[in-house]
Design a protein around this motif. Structure first.
Motif, mmCIF file in Angstrom:
data_model
loop_
_atom_site.group_PDB
_atom_site.id
_atom_site.type_symbol
_atom_site.label_atom_id
_atom_site.label_comp_id
_atom_site.label_asym_id
_atom_site.label_seq_id
_atom_site.Cartn_x
_atom_site.Cartn_y
_atom_site.Cartn_z
ATOM 1 N N ASP A 1 0.812 -1.220 0.000
ATOM 2 C CA ASP A 1 0.000 0.000 0.000
ATOM 3 C C ASP A 1 0.844 1.268 0.000
ATOM 4 O O ASP A 1 0.584 2.209 -0.726
ATOM 5 C CB ASP A 1 -0.918 0.014 1.232
ATOM 6 N N ARG A 2 1.877 1.255 0.821
ATOM 7 C CA ARG A 2 2.727 2.434 0.967
ATOM 8 C C ARG A 2 3.316 2.842 -0.391
ATOM 9 O O ARG A 2 3.487 4.034 -0.680
ATOM 10 C CB ARG A 2 3.850 2.085 1.941
ATOM 11 N N CYS A 3 3.649 1.847 -1.228
ATOM 12 C CA CYS A 3 4.277 2.116 -2.525
ATOM 13 C C CYS A 3 3.335 2.866 -3.450
ATOM 14 O O CYS A 3 3.756 3.567 -4.360
ATOM 15 C CB CYS A 3 4.707 0.818 -3.184
ATOM 16 N N GLU B 1 3.232 6.792 -1.444
ATOM 17 C CA GLU B 1 4.385 7.580 -1.011
ATOM 18 C C GLU B 1 5.559 7.397 -1.974
ATOM 19 O O GLU B 1 5.990 6.272 -2.226
ATOM 20 C CB GLU B 1 4.791 7.100 0.390
ATOM 21 N N HIS C 1 11.120 1.680 -0.796
ATOM 22 C CA HIS C 1 10.776 1.676 0.628
ATOM 23 C C HIS C 1 11.317 0.431 1.317
ATOM 24 O O HIS C 1 11.538 0.429 2.518
ATOM 25 C CB HIS C 1 9.252 1.700 0.805
#
Lengths: 335, 354
Positions: free
Chosen positions: B308-310, B313, B329
């Motif tokens: 999800d972070r990818c 952000e 990340h």
């Protein structure tokens, strides 16, 4: 699945070009392919490697019938297309198809994908009945990794890799026995190239089609080919099972080619100093006497200028045309 | 001939050229597109740095910007290019001209389109010496032949009177190298110098470049899509994807233990000599269009590790070991994943003396 009769055989093939250019060279002939023998078993991949001007593309084009042979034969099964009747030629023509290097140039930009793939069925009626066209287009699109919803799109709406998929689907449409791939992945980026190589592999497993895979990229050929022929100035200098030829090359030219090709992990291997050949490929208008490679060869001696070496068996299924052939695994790039 | 340049400034390891957050933008006003989206890199004196990436990654554009040769419509939209202490990003064409050839020089993939077809090769090289170094006709001609000998063109005296079409691809590239090096530049940018050449000729040209580089103490930037060429010739490597640097570091370490999933994917896309015929672990999908770069990490739609972070952000390029950086990340996981490439067991000895 090897079979008794190979799907395709090339016998002592010679192909000439007539020069049309200069005032004094008009009408002269260049021998681009000068005596080549090749066997393509069913379901296998035969690689042809060589540098520009060696005649590999001319050979490919002659195999599919785009160029006439000066002498020698291209046999489909047992039929020589050059001497067969018109009707037989027409019937067998779909058996050999070709995929070119540049998917941008080989697709008509005005046609939709559906029309591009079904066009061969118009030319060769009887392969797919018209009412089955849409279903068959969808099946082929899926086979090459495209979606049936894309069938109304035109070539410019696809990327280079996708266009090459369309070319492959189009070649498969007539259910060929052999597809000649002439530098079919050379114009593609590394990551896309890998996708297409995987596709060709899957298609072979699914349909049992054979490939004649022409490329200058040794790593790619080693990866896909069961047997390989190394071409120099119109002739094969070494030929055999890929693991044999690339594992322990015996012709100085093959050794030089393999040692010159940089690999990502060269430092991991105990490789000898690379062989850097002097000079460049001589003009096919005036090939050197004797061995054609001798002008650049690090092993050349007087004999090489006088006697042209024949392709001779060195081991089972490994032939070399060199007076001083010596298999050397240090130059190999297999395992 | 005498070298009238001032002595090189800085310590031997100081970067000769550095890019800081460079942005290259197509168009003006509302409809602009960033083709290069914030590239930072240092090229230390005397080293060879390779910039690797696929078509559309922005690698060639980045190279052209360092020569002040951006194509029409593309401008420096932000950031800076500093060559030997001098900011270059906003130089005018008039200011660029004396630098090209003398300070920085470039060779291209296709030498035929870079040579004038109507002028004899020797005269084209001599022109450099006449116009740029102020030599007389006679002396310039002698220097031209001399430089052709230096790049290994046989029978140079006679070949100097030939036209470009009479040269083979490899010989033309030698002519380009002779011209590019004629005014003794400090930085040579080689954009896919061997891509159009045959394998055996490729080896000759790379060997020539490395030899000339060492003889002249040159600094070199090598733009290439070929990881094999890079591993043989470059000290360090910068991997670009969708207009950004995704990974950088000493080439041997990057190519042995990549720290970005894209680099891993690139390397796995190259057929492995130990597993002929096996399915390649191709990167799915294709590089994004610069007008519609995905959110977050531009590589996330193709990345096997994406979370999800990818998607939200943008990962910064951050250090992941001595002289190494990755814009992922989860870079530590990528490097730490010992199984990410075959034969990583002998990677330890390589990174051991880092």
């Amino acid at each position: 699945m090897p079979e008794s009769t190979p799907v395709l055989r090339v016998k002592d093939l010679h192909v000439d070009y007539r020069l049309s250019g200069g005032l004094f060279s008009r009408g002269r002939r260049v021998r681009a392919v000068a005596g080549v023998d090749l066997v393509v078993p069913a379901g296998s991949t035969v690689g042809i490697v060589g540098e520009s001007g060696c005649g590999k593309s001319t050979l490919a084009r002659t195999i599919v019938g785009l160029l006439p042979a000066a002498s020698g034969q291209v046999l489909l099964g047992d039929v020589d297309l050059a001497t067969a009747s018109r009707a037989t030629r027409r019937r067998l023509r779909p058996d050999v198809q070709m995929v070119f290097q540049d998917p941008y140039a080989s697709l008509n930009p005005w046609m939709t994908v559906r029309d591009l793939i079904s066009e061969p069925w118009q030319i060769h009626p009887g392969i797919v009945p018209r009412e089955r066209w849409d279903a068959e287009v969808d099946r082929l699109l899926e086979l090459v990794g495209l979606r049936s919803s894309q069938r109304g799109l035109r070539p410019h709406q696809f990327s280079g890799g996708q266009r090459q998929r369309i070319c492959i689907a189009r070649a498969l449409a007539v259910r060929p026995k052999v597809i000649v791939c002439d530098e079919a992945v050379s114009a593609l980026d590394v990551s896309i190239r890998a996708q297409i190589l995987n596709l060709l592999r899957d298609v072979q497993a699914e349909t049992g089609v054979s490939y004649v895979f022409v490329s200058h990229d040794l790593g790619v050929v080693r990866h896909v080919a069961d047997t390989v022929a190394v071409m120099y100035l119109g002739r094969f200098v070494e030929q055999g099972r890929t693991d044999e030829v690339f594992g322990a090359p015996a012709h100085p030219y093959t050794q030089a080619l393999l040692s010159a090709a940089p690999a990502v992990d060269d430092w991991r291997h105990d490789r000898p100093e690379e062989i850097v050949l002097g000079g460049e490929v001589p003009s096919p208008l005036a090939p050197p006497s004797g061995c054609r490679f001798r002008t650049r060869c690090f092993k050349a001696q007087d004999r090489c200028a006088q006697i042209e070496p024949e392709l001779t068996d060195r081991a089972a299924g490994h032939q070399v045309a060199c007076h001083f052939a010596e298999a050397d695994a240090r130059y190999g790039i297999v395992g | 001939m005498t070298d009238t340049r001032p002595p090189h400034g800085g310590t031997p390891t100081a970067p000769l050229i550095s890019l800081t957050d460079l942005r290259l933008t197509l168009g003006r006003g509302a409809g602009t597109v960033d083709l290069v989206r914030g590239v930072s890199l240092d090229v230390p004196q005397g080293t060879t740095v390779a910039i690797v990436g696929e078509s559309g990654s922005g690698k060639s554009l980045t190279a052209l910007s360092m020569m002040g040769l951006l194509p029409p419509g593309v401008t420096v939209g932000g950031g800076d290019i500093v060559f030997d202490g001098t900011p270059m990003a906003r130089l005018t064409e008039r200011e660029w001209q004396p630098l090209r050839g003398r300070q920085l020089s470039m060779i291209f993939q296709d030498p035929l389109s870079a040579l004038n077809p109507c002028i004899r090769v020797g005269d084209q090289i001599a022109e450099m010496f006449r116009l740029r170094a102020g030599l007389g006709r006679r002396e310039a001609r002698d220097r031209a032949v001399e430089s052709m000998v230096e790049v290994g063109i046989p029978d140079a005296e006679r070949r100097a009177r030939s036209y470009p079409h009479e040269f083979s691809g490899g010989m033309r590239q030698r002519v380009m190298i002779a011209m590019a090096l004629s005014l003794q530049p400090r930085l040579l940018i080689a954009d896919e110098p061997t891509t159009a050449l045959d394998v055996t000729v490729q080896a000759q040209i790379m060997r020539l470049l490395v030899a000339r580089k060492q003889a002249r103490g040159l600094t070199m930037i090598l733009i290439s899509h070929d990881l094999g060429v890079v591993s043989r010739s470059a000290d360090s490597v910068v991997v670009m994807y969708a207009g950004r640097v995704v990974e950088s570091g000493p080439s041997r370490e990057v190519l042995t233990r990549p720290a970005h999933p894209y680099t891993v994917g690139l390397m796995r896309s190259v057929p492995d000599r130990r597993r002929p015929g096996a399915a390649l672990e191709a990167i799915p999908g294709q590089p994004p269009d610069p007008r519609t770069v995905p959110s977050g990490c531009a590589f996330h739609p193709r990345c096997p590790m994406a979370r999800d972070r990818c998607r939200t952000e943008v990962p910064a390029l951050r250090p992941v070991g001595p002289a190494r950086a990755s814009a992922c990340h989860f870079a530590d996981e990528v490097v730490g994943d010992g199984a990410n490439l075959p034969e990583t067991n002998d990677a330890s000895e390589v990174s051991g003396h880092a």
